[in-house]
Design a protein around this motif. Structure first.
Motif, PDB file in Angstrom:
ATOM      1  N   ASN A 120       0.829  -1.200   0.000  1.00  0.00           N
ATOM      2  CA  ASN A 120       0.000   0.000   0.000  1.00  0.00           C
ATOM      3  C   ASN A 120       0.868   1.256   0.000  1.00  0.00           C
ATOM      4  O   ASN A 120       2.097   1.204   0.056  1.00  0.00           O
ATOM      5  N   ILE A 121       0.216   2.434  -0.030  1.00  0.00           N
ATOM      6  CA  ILE A 121       0.951   3.684  -0.173  1.00  0.00           C
ATOM      7  C   ILE A 121       1.846   3.963   1.040  1.00  0.00           C
ATOM      8  O   ILE A 121       2.906   4.582   0.903  1.00  0.00           O
ATOM      9  N   PHE A 122       1.454   3.487   2.213  1.00  0.00           N
ATOM     10  CA  PHE A 122       2.265   3.697   3.400  1.00  0.00           C
ATOM     11  C   PHE A 122       3.567   2.906   3.292  1.00  0.00           C
ATOM     12  O   PHE A 122       4.659   3.444   3.529  1.00  0.00           O
ATOM     13  N   GLU A 123       3.473   1.648   2.925  1.00  0.00           N
ATOM     14  CA  GLU A 123       4.667   0.810   2.793  1.00  0.00           C
ATOM     15  C   GLU A 123       5.615   1.354   1.725  1.00  0.00           C
ATOM     16  O   GLU A 123       6.837   1.341   1.898  1.00  0.00           O
ATOM     17  N   LYS A 124       5.063   1.858   0.627  1.00  0.00           N
ATOM     18  CA  LYS A 124       5.896   2.435  -0.430  1.00  0.00           C
ATOM     19  C   LYS A 124       6.669   3.647   0.091  1.00  0.00           C
ATOM     20  O   LYS A 124       7.850   3.832  -0.219  1.00  0.00           O
ATOM     21  N   SER A 125       6.009   4.467   0.901  1.00  0.00           N
ATOM     22  CA  SER A 125       6.663   5.658   1.443  1.00  0.00           C
ATOM     23  C   SER A 125       7.797   5.285   2.393  1.00  0.00           C
ATOM     24  O   SER A 125       8.853   5.928   2.399  1.00  0.00           O
ATOM     25  N   ILE A 126       7.576   4.236   3.190  1.00  0.00           N
ATOM     26  CA  ILE A 126       8.622   3.787   4.111  1.00  0.00           C
ATOM     27  C   ILE A 126       9.831   3.271   3.328  1.00  0.00           C
ATOM     28  O   ILE A 126      10.988   3.558   3.670  1.00  0.00           O
ATOM     29  N   LYS A 127       9.585   2.541   2.254  1.00  0.00           N
ATOM     30  CA  LYS A 127      10.682   2.037   1.413  1.00  0.00           C
ATOM     31  C   LYS A 127      11.488   3.197   0.824  1.00  0.00           C
ATOM     32  O   LYS A 127      12.717   3.146   0.747  1.00  0.00           O
TER      33      LYS A 127
ATOM     34  N   MET B  35       2.250   5.002  12.709  1.00  0.00           N
ATOM     35  CA  MET B  35       1.576   3.946  11.957  1.00  0.00           C
ATOM     36  C   MET B  35       0.115   4.324  11.730  1.00  0.00           C
ATOM     37  O   MET B  35      -0.523   4.909  12.612  1.00  0.00           O
ATOM     38  N   PRO B  36      -0.452   4.013  10.556  1.00  0.00           N
ATOM     39  CA  PRO B  36      -1.870   4.287  10.317  1.00  0.00           C
ATOM     40  C   PRO B  36      -2.751   3.493  11.275  1.00  0.00           C
ATOM     41  O   PRO B  36      -2.429   2.352  11.633  1.00  0.00           O
ATOM     42  N   LEU B  37      -3.858   4.099  11.701  1.00  0.00           N
ATOM     43  CA  LEU B  37      -4.807   3.407  12.579  1.00  0.00           C
ATOM     44  C   LEU B  37      -5.777   2.540  11.791  1.00  0.00           C
ATOM     45  O   LEU B  37      -6.438   1.667  12.347  1.00  0.00           O
ATOM     46  N   LYS B  38      -5.881   2.820  10.492  1.00  0.00           N
ATOM     47  CA  LYS B  38      -6.704   1.985   9.621  1.00  0.00           C
ATOM     48  C   LYS B  38      -6.086   1.992   8.237  1.00  0.00           C
ATOM     49  O   LYS B  38      -5.142   2.743   7.972  1.00  0.00           O
ATOM     50  N   GLU B  39      -6.578   1.158   7.351  1.00  0.00           N
ATOM     51  CA  GLU B  39      -5.964   1.016   6.034  1.00  0.00           C
ATOM     52  C   GLU B  39      -5.948   2.342   5.294  1.00  0.00           C
ATOM     53  O   GLU B  39      -6.979   3.004   5.172  1.00  0.00           O
ATOM     54  N   PRO B  40      -4.778   2.776   4.800  1.00  0.00           N
ATOM     55  CA  PRO B  40      -4.683   4.060   4.098  1.00  0.00           C
ATOM     56  C   PRO B  40      -5.523   4.085   2.833  1.00  0.00           C
ATOM     57  O   PRO B  40      -5.617   3.089   2.113  1.00  0.00           O
TER      58      PRO B  40
ATOM     59  N   PRO C  85      -4.655  11.432  -2.683  1.00  0.00           N
ATOM     60  CA  PRO C  85      -3.519  12.323  -2.435  1.00  0.00           C
ATOM     61  C   PRO C  85      -3.610  12.994  -1.066  1.00  0.00           C
ATOM     62  O   PRO C  85      -4.697  13.117  -0.491  1.00  0.00           O
ATOM     63  N   SER C  86      -2.469  13.417  -0.534  1.00  0.00           N
ATOM     64  CA  SER C  86      -2.475  14.213   0.684  1.00  0.00           C
ATOM     65  C   SER C  86      -3.266  15.490   0.437  1.00  0.00           C
ATOM     66  O   SER C  86      -3.195  16.073  -0.652  1.00  0.00           O
ATOM     67  N   PHE C  87      -3.993  15.938   1.452  1.00  0.00           N
ATOM     68  CA  PHE C  87      -4.882  17.084   1.254  1.00  0.00           C
ATOM     69  C   PHE C  87      -4.102  18.371   1.034  1.00  0.00           C
ATOM     70  O   PHE C  87      -3.338  18.812   1.884  1.00  0.00           O
ATOM     71  N   VAL C  88      -4.284  18.946  -0.136  1.00  0.00           N
ATOM     72  CA  VAL C  88      -3.788  20.284  -0.470  1.00  0.00           C
ATOM     73  C   VAL C  88      -4.955  20.980  -1.176  1.00  0.00           C
ATOM     74  O   VAL C  88      -5.493  20.429  -2.149  1.00  0.00           O
TER      75      VAL C  88
ATOM     76  N   LEU D 171      -7.577  15.688   7.890  1.00  0.00           N
ATOM     77  CA  LEU D 171      -6.600  16.214   6.941  1.00  0.00           C
ATOM     78  C   LEU D 171      -5.221  15.609   7.193  1.00  0.00           C
ATOM     79  O   LEU D 171      -4.505  15.243   6.251  1.00  0.00           O
ATOM     80  N   ARG D 172      -4.849  15.506   8.471  1.00  0.00           N
ATOM     81  CA  ARG D 172      -3.529  14.970   8.808  1.00  0.00           C
ATOM     82  C   ARG D 172      -3.406  13.507   8.405  1.00  0.00           C
ATOM     83  O   ARG D 172      -2.325  13.049   8.003  1.00  0.00           O
ATOM     84  N   ALA D 173      -4.505  12.752   8.504  1.00  0.00           N
ATOM     85  CA  ALA D 173      -4.470  11.325   8.165  1.00  0.00           C
ATOM     86  C   ALA D 173      -4.066  11.099   6.711  1.00  0.00           C
ATOM     87  O   ALA D 173      -3.443  10.080   6.389  1.00  0.00           O
ATOM     88  N   SER D 174      -4.409  12.036   5.834  1.00  0.00           N
ATOM     89  CA  SER D 174      -4.044  11.879   4.422  1.00  0.00           C
ATOM     90  C   SER D 174      -2.534  11.964   4.230  1.00  0.00           C
ATOM     91  O   SER D 174      -2.007  11.467   3.233  1.00  0.00           O
ATOM     92  N   TYR D 175      -1.834  12.608   5.171  1.00  0.00           N
ATOM     93  CA  TYR D 175      -0.372  12.667   5.134  1.00  0.00           C
ATOM     94  C   TYR D 175       0.236  11.460   5.854  1.00  0.00           C
ATOM     95  O   TYR D 175       1.207  10.868   5.380  1.00  0.00           O
ATOM     96  N   LEU D 176      -0.333  11.110   7.012  1.00  0.00           N
ATOM     97  CA  LEU D 176       0.196   9.967   7.765  1.00  0.00           C
ATOM     98  C   LEU D 176       0.118   8.680   6.956  1.00  0.00           C
ATOM     99  O   LEU D 176       0.960   7.790   7.111  1.00  0.00           O
ATOM    100  N   SER D 177      -0.879   8.572   6.101  1.00  0.00           N
ATOM    101  CA  SER D 177      -1.002   7.367   5.281  1.00  0.00           C
ATOM    102  C   SER D 177       0.154   7.234   4.291  1.00  0.00           C
ATOM    103  O   SER D 177       0.365   6.167   3.716  1.00  0.00           O
ATOM    104  N   ARG D 178       0.889   8.314   4.108  1.00  0.00           N
ATOM    105  CA  ARG D 178       2.077   8.301   3.251  1.00  0.00           C
ATOM    106  C   ARG D 178       3.363   8.387   4.054  1.00  0.00           C
ATOM    107  O   ARG D 178       4.416   8.717   3.521  1.00  0.00           O
TER     108      ARG D 178
END
Length: 388
Positions: free
Chosen positions: A2-9, A122-127, A131-134, A294-301
């Motif tokens: 998922n997008i979170f794992e990709k960001s960590i990589k 870590m995300p509290l639920k599946e991301p 996109p991150s909110f802008v 709004l912050r969750a959209s960033y944390l998911s990445r």
């Protein structure tokens, strides 16, 4: 992946040591297990390993069998600077902790570079694959097409990461007893729980450490440290103010938010939408909910938004001041709404700030429940929070 794992990589490939802050929900535990399944587990909660780190942290780091997953790193904060000094490839190491206070303190003291460490919630639920909110025109126009959610129910329920209220109480007990009492200088669990409840009553407000301390019966420096303990667990989030605005005297203390409004409602004994609406905390819980969304959209990445808040000595406030790609986006959260001309006057304050920062002004946004998502005039939008 998922997008979170990709960001960590991506962080790891940039020679960054990733320290995952684990809240203890069902999803983040499941996701963590999936992410580290190819790594050799090194459980730093084990006394024998903690002793080895204490005796020779650099030698311990250099002897790791890679790739290594360093679980429960909160027990061995001295290992963090040792890892950075060891010369081992940081993309072959991933760590987790449930309390980051002392780990971050080592970096604040200059023991290692902040640039080579990322503390990631870590995300509290599946991301969600969004996109991150802008608040660009494209994103805001897309929001206008989204279905509406029940805001009251969403605030009271929160993330749902820990199930019902009983399960949430178990989670809070674990945070207090294991992540705070066991790992910090705080020793009075009853007094700290009172502190936690008081903090819940102040969510969405600029922190006054003296008021907070007097309410609980502790010293102001202790209140500041205890709040950092809570932030270290990921239970609360401290939003920093803008540094300066030409010609304005601004607040220097951060604003306090809880990551999960469901936990705040549980602490304040708000059990349903009716009691929420009747509560004196409704407006601030509404603001907390919007910030979380709004912050969750960033944390998911795997990242934090580059944002701040503005409040001056005349009590004029802009809830969020977002920086993105050379633009400043001012946002006001107000459940009852504001007239367009008042909004424009509020956002004018940010023009001198943007100039000082070498940035351009982006869209101004009102986040409320007073009307549908639409452009009010050029560069000024109203967003229905139920569609965020």
């Amino acid at each position: 992946m998922n997008i979170f794992e990709k960001s960590i990589k991506e962080l790891q490939l940039n020679n960054v040591l990733v320290v995952l802050k684990v809240a203890g929900g069902a999803y983040d535990s499941q996701l963590l297990q999936e992410m580290v399944k190819e790594y050799k587990l090194v459980d730093l909660s084990l006394p024998v390993l903690r002793l080895q780190v204490e005796q020779n942290p650099l030698g311990f780091a250099q002897s790791l069998e890679l790739p290594a997953y360093l679980a429960n790193m909160q027990y061995t904060p001295s290992l963090l600077p040792a890892l950075l000094a060891s010369g081992i490839p940081l993309d072959k190491v991933i760590a987790s902790c449930s309390q980051s206070y002392y780990l971050q303190e080592h970096l604040d003291k200059g023991e290692g570079s902040h640039a080579n460490v990322a503390f990631v919630d870590m995300p509290l639920k599946e991301p969600e694959e969004e996109p991150s909110f802008v608040p660009t025109v494209e994103q805001l126009a897309a929001l206008a097409q989204k279905p509406r959610t029940d805001i009251l129910q969403a605030i009271v329920k929160g993330s749902g990461a820990w199930g019902d209220r009983d399960s949430m109480a178990v989670h809070l007990r674990k945070v207090l007893q294991q992540d705070i009492m066991e790992l910090t200088t705080a020793s009075d669990d009853i007094k700290f729980y009172r502190f936690l409840c008081t903090a819940a009553s102040l969510t969405g407000t600029v922190i006054n450490y003296t008021t907070l301390a007097n309410t609980v019966g502790i010293a102001a420096p202790t209140a500041k440290q205890w709040l950092r303990f809570l932030a270290g667990t990921g239970l609360v989030y401290l939003l920093q103010p803008v540094d300066s605005v030409p010609g304005k005297r601004i607040m220097k203390a951060p604003k306090l938010y809880f990551r999960d409004t469901g936990i705040v409602c549980a602490l304040l004994q708000i059990n349903d939408g009716v009691s929420l609406v009747q509560s004196v905390y409704f407006k601030k819980l509404y603001e907390n909910y919007v910030v979380n969304k709004l912050r969750a959209s960033y944390l998911s990445r795997g990242m934090e938004p580059d944002w701040y808040f503005y409040r001056d000595s005349n009590a004029k406030e802009i809830s969020l001041v977002l920086h993105d790609k050379g633009l400043v986006y001012p946002m006001i959260i107000d459940k009852d709404g504001m007239k367009g001309n008042k909004l424009q006057k509020s956002f004018v304050i940010m023009e001198s700030y943007a100039e000082e920062q070498g940035l351009e002004m982006g869209n101004g946004v009102l986040l409320s429940s007073s009307g549908e998502t639409q452009e009010l005039c050029a560069g000024l939008w109203r967003v229905d929070v139920a569609q965020v």
